[in-house]
Design a protein around this motif. Structure first.
Motif, mmCIF file in Angstrom:
data_model
loop_
_atom_site.group_PDB
_atom_site.id
_atom_site.type_symbol
_atom_site.label_atom_id
_atom_site.label_comp_id
_atom_site.label_asym_id
_atom_site.label_seq_id
_atom_site.Cartn_x
_atom_site.Cartn_y
_atom_site.Cartn_z
ATOM 1 N N LYS A 221 -34.863 8.911 -0.461
ATOM 2 C CA LYS A 221 -34.776 10.399 -0.012
ATOM 3 C C LYS A 221 -33.686 10.295 1.264
ATOM 4 C CE LYS A 221 -37.765 13.931 2.189
ATOM 5 N NZ LYS A 221 -37.162 13.990 3.492
ATOM 6 N N GLU A 225 -30.192 12.312 1.548
ATOM 7 C CA GLU A 225 -29.822 13.097 2.785
ATOM 8 C C GLU A 225 -28.581 12.723 3.397
ATOM 9 O OE1 GLU A 225 -33.365 13.031 4.956
ATOM 10 O OE2 GLU A 225 -34.454 14.435 3.682
ATOM 11 N N HIS A 226 -28.398 11.554 3.539
ATOM 12 C CA HIS A 226 -27.203 10.800 4.077
ATOM 13 C C HIS A 226 -25.900 11.251 3.352
ATOM 14 C CE1 HIS A 226 -24.390 7.747 5.699
ATOM 15 N NE2 HIS A 226 -24.464 7.295 4.461
ATOM 16 N N GLU A 228 -25.227 13.835 1.460
ATOM 17 C CA GLU A 228 -24.961 15.335 1.682
ATOM 18 C C GLU A 228 -24.453 15.281 3.247
ATOM 19 O OE1 GLU A 228 -27.440 19.581 2.103
ATOM 20 O OE2 GLU A 228 -28.325 17.766 1.394
ATOM 21 N N LYS A 229 -24.947 14.748 4.148
ATOM 22 C CA LYS A 229 -24.278 14.726 5.493
ATOM 23 C C LYS A 229 -23.160 14.603 5.338
ATOM 24 C CE LYS A 229 -28.907 14.237 8.044
ATOM 25 N NZ LYS A 229 -29.634 13.214 8.938
ATOM 26 N N LYS A 240 -24.644 19.131 -1.177
ATOM 27 C CA LYS A 240 -25.964 19.019 -1.603
ATOM 28 C C LYS A 240 -26.241 18.578 -3.180
ATOM 29 C CE LYS A 240 -30.530 21.084 -1.369
ATOM 30 N NZ LYS A 240 -30.994 20.370 -0.110
#
Length: 698
Positions: A221, A225-226, A228-229, A240
């Motif tokens: 997870k 998220e990493h 996307e950042k 995303k």
């Protein structure tokens, strides 16, 4: 990706990924166990003296017969704290910090010089370090240094061009789903061959993509998220969706990866294909274009280490949309160069790969990372100066003597083996006699003339360095084997065995206390660096190294009966280490660590034998209240002193072929009758293994 293509060379290092002890409290003594044997060790109260023993690190509340590692290192384990910018401390890791300090001084001395000649080694070292330290310029540039490569990715129009970009991306250090490299042909060690190895993952290992334990679910997870950042920070579109695409594609690649135990098998990995036959393995893949870009198209054959992976990967190339592959390649480019760009990209890269995965709370000071950058790019330039300033000629002479003493002891031990036939003993001693030891530094240094370094182009410097290194490797094809080549710099705190060259290599930086102490008596040095020498020799005779002969060829020199006995001994060692508990929910993987465990057991056993032979029948003196045997076993155990962040330890147990440090110490000693005699280990003590179940391989 966070792995180097050099990782596929098959080198067996002493501690490339050396792990640490667990943090469980010492076992409480009860009346049902034998009383602790009182030895002079328990009475010693001095600080480090000529024995080379650091008594301040001891924990005398632990019985040496129960946990000799904690007895010798437990005081230090209780008091030592891991700094926020590190995930580990200990014997190996502290020496590595010292090496960075030493190299920093060298770099700063060079950088302080004025009017350095353009193209000189000094100019390159100074300007590479400056380019790393110039954060202001890096922040202004952002992802601009990657624009040319991003345009190449955007311009890919079909799957044939995709295959060609896989090759190009590796050359410029941008990441690739399969790694091409040049190495010695394992079945003809007189020639270099081209190879392909499975690759393409950003998480540490295939199981990170599939394990359903909460920790791994959370890592996946956080990884999405990493991504996307990072895409948002880079100003890329559809961050995303891109993150989901990358994760799905890497998971698909991971499904075809051989697991960490299977990739250790040298026999299964040797799969030579004529170039014309590659179409039978992957009929729709553009092999001609891929190999032409890499410069491997003139070779008649190529060795595919994991054929089923290539079948699976090229199937994905066939079936997955081109745009998904282009998104994946953008990610590979970005993640491989993130630490060399703006502070925000660098910090986010750290947040996931160092903090989330390994528990490191803060980045190293930038100068340390700058030193690492110089070491990885111009390592032997710095190494020349490092050797002059930090490696005494008498240290090399003493090491050469120790190596030959270990070789003699190994030969004597082979002669005494009860389980091995005379026929196989002859072959084993032939291989032993052909070991080539390299000590301190290369006899011939690498040439960096072709590399252009600029003070304001950090990413450009690294891309050019990657190209130059690719060309250097490619130039080996068709030429003689470069026996002078080293795969570690002199300032590296490590050692390795290279099976296809049958060489044992000890860089200058490891030849310091607690491994090698010119001021200490022989016992602690045989227990320290002697065990390291024996460990690397042991790799020549571990479950994989033993498949190679004295010339470095993958060739069976065993009788069938002896090979079966050897494999049974290996299975017993696997079972022993499988029983070692790292955390309540995690044990050592005995199969993954088998080669290193054989190396550790061999190292301690042969080093002890060599030490006793060096006494020429005389009794060792008592120094600081310790007998020679006590000093030897303490010296061996001191070198494994280490402490890790829990996250880093869990990561390493999942991926590292070395056992955690505690078990490297007690695992070997639990199989040595000499240790039992020295410390009166008996049934009921926690380290006790019945004599008939103790494993003696070499």
């Amino acid at each position: 990706m966070k792995k180097s293509v050099l990782g596929v060379l098959g080198l067996c290092a002493i501690a490339t990924l050396s792990a640490c002890s667990d943090d469980k409290p010492a076992t409480t003594q009860t009346d049902t166990k034998p009383e602790a044997t009182q030895t002079p060790v328990a009475e010693a109260v001095s600080a480090t003296l000529s024995s080379g023993v650091d008594f301040d690190n001891f924990d005398r509340t632990v019985r040496p017969q129960d946990d000799f590692y904690s007895y010798v290192n437990g005081g230090w384990l209780k008091s030592a704290e891991i700094p926020g910018d590190r995930t580990s401390i200990g014997a190996f890791y502290d020496l590595r910090e010292k090496s960075k300090e030493d190299v920093k001084a060298i770099i700063e001395e060079v950088a302080a010089q004025k009017d350095l000649a353009e193209g000189s080694d000094e100019q390159k070292v100074a300007d590479l370090y400056r380019s790393y330290m110039d954060v202001e310029t890096l922040n202004k540039l952002g992802v601009q240094p990657l624009e040319a490569e991003l345009k190449k990715i955007a311009a890919i129009e079909n799957k044939a061009q995709l295959a060609e970009y896989f090759a190009h991306s590796q050359i410029v250090g941008g990441g690739t789903p399969m790694a091409f490299y040049i190495g010695v042909d394992a079945k003809n060690s007189s020639r270099y061959a081209t190879h392909i190895w499975q690759y393409g993952l950003s998480l540490p290992e295939r199981d990170y993509y599939f394990n359903e334990e909460e920790r791994f679910v959370n890592i996946r997870k956080a990884y999405v998220e990493h991504i996307e950042k990072m895409f948002n920070l880079a100003g890329f579109d559809n961050a995303k969706q891109a993150a989901q695409t990358v994760m799905a594609l890497e998971t698909a690649i991971a499904e075809h990866h051989w697991d960490k135990v299977a990739v250790r098998d040298s026999t299964k990995r040797y799969n030579k294909y004529e170039l014309a036959d590659l179409k039978t393995l992957a009929p729709n893949f553009n092999w001609d274009g891929y190999l032409k870009v890499l410069g491997g198209d003139k070779q008649p054959d190529i060795i595919i280490n994991q054929p089923s992976f290539i079948e699976g990967l090229t199937g994905l190339v066939d079936t997955l949309p081109l745009d998904e592959w282009k998104t994946y390649l953008k990610w590979q480019l970005l993640t491989n160069y993130a630490s060399l760009m703006s502070e925000e990209l660098d910090q986010e890269n750290f947040n996931f790969f160092s903090k989330t995965l390994n528990g490191q709370q803060e980045q190293e000071p930038r100068w340390k990372r700058g030193v690492s950058s110089v070491n990885s790019t111009l390592g032997e330039v710095v190494g020349k100066v490092y050797v002059k300033e930090h490696f005494a000629p008498e240290a090399k002479a003493r090491m050469q003597e120790l190596v030959e003493n270990l070789r003699k002891a190994y030969g004597a031990s082979i002669d005494e083996l009860e389980w091995m036939s005379p026929e196989t003993k002859v072959k084993a001693k032939e291989k032993l006699a052909k070991f080539n030891p390299k000590i301190g530094y290369p006899d011939q240094w690498q040439d960096y003339d072709a590399l252009v370094i600029k003070s304001d182009e950090l990413v450009g410097n690294k891309i050019r360095a990657s190209r130059v290194e690719h060309d250097r490797q490619l130039a080996k094809l068709g030429g003689p084997i470069q026996k002078w080549e080293w795969f570690m710099t002199p300032q590296t705190v490590n050692a390795y065995y290279n099976p296809t060259m049958n060489e044992i290599v000890f860089p200058a930086a490891i030849l310091q206390p607690p491994f090698f102490n010119m001021e200490a008596d022989d016992a602690v040095n045989y227990g320290g660096i002697g065990a390291v020498i024996g460990h690397e020799m042991g790799h020549g005779f571990d479950d994989q190294g033993s498949k190679y002969d004295g010339e470095g060829n993958l060739k069976n020199w065993w009788t069938d009966s002896d090979l079966e006995k050897f494999q049974q001994l290996g299975k017993a060692l696997v079972a022993q280490y499988n029983g070692y508990q790292v955390f309540d929910d995690l044990t050592v993987n005995g199969e993954l660590t088998l080669g290193e465990n054989i190396g550790d057991l061999s190292g301690a056993t042969i080093a002890y034998k060599a030490y006793k032979m060096s006494l020429n029948g005389k009794e060792a003196p008592v120094i600081d209240g310790l007998t020679g045997d006590e000093r030897f076993f303490i010296g061996f155990t001191q070198i494994w002193r280490a402490k890790f962040k829990e996250e880093a330890m869990r990561n390493r147990v999942a991926t590292d072929p070395h056992s955690p440090a505690k078990f490297r110490a007690i695992g070997a000693l639990s199989n040595m009758p000499e240790f039992y005699q020295t410390f009166e280990v008996k049934e009921g003590h926690e380290m006790y293994i019945p004599a008939e179940k103790q494993v003696k391989i070499w």
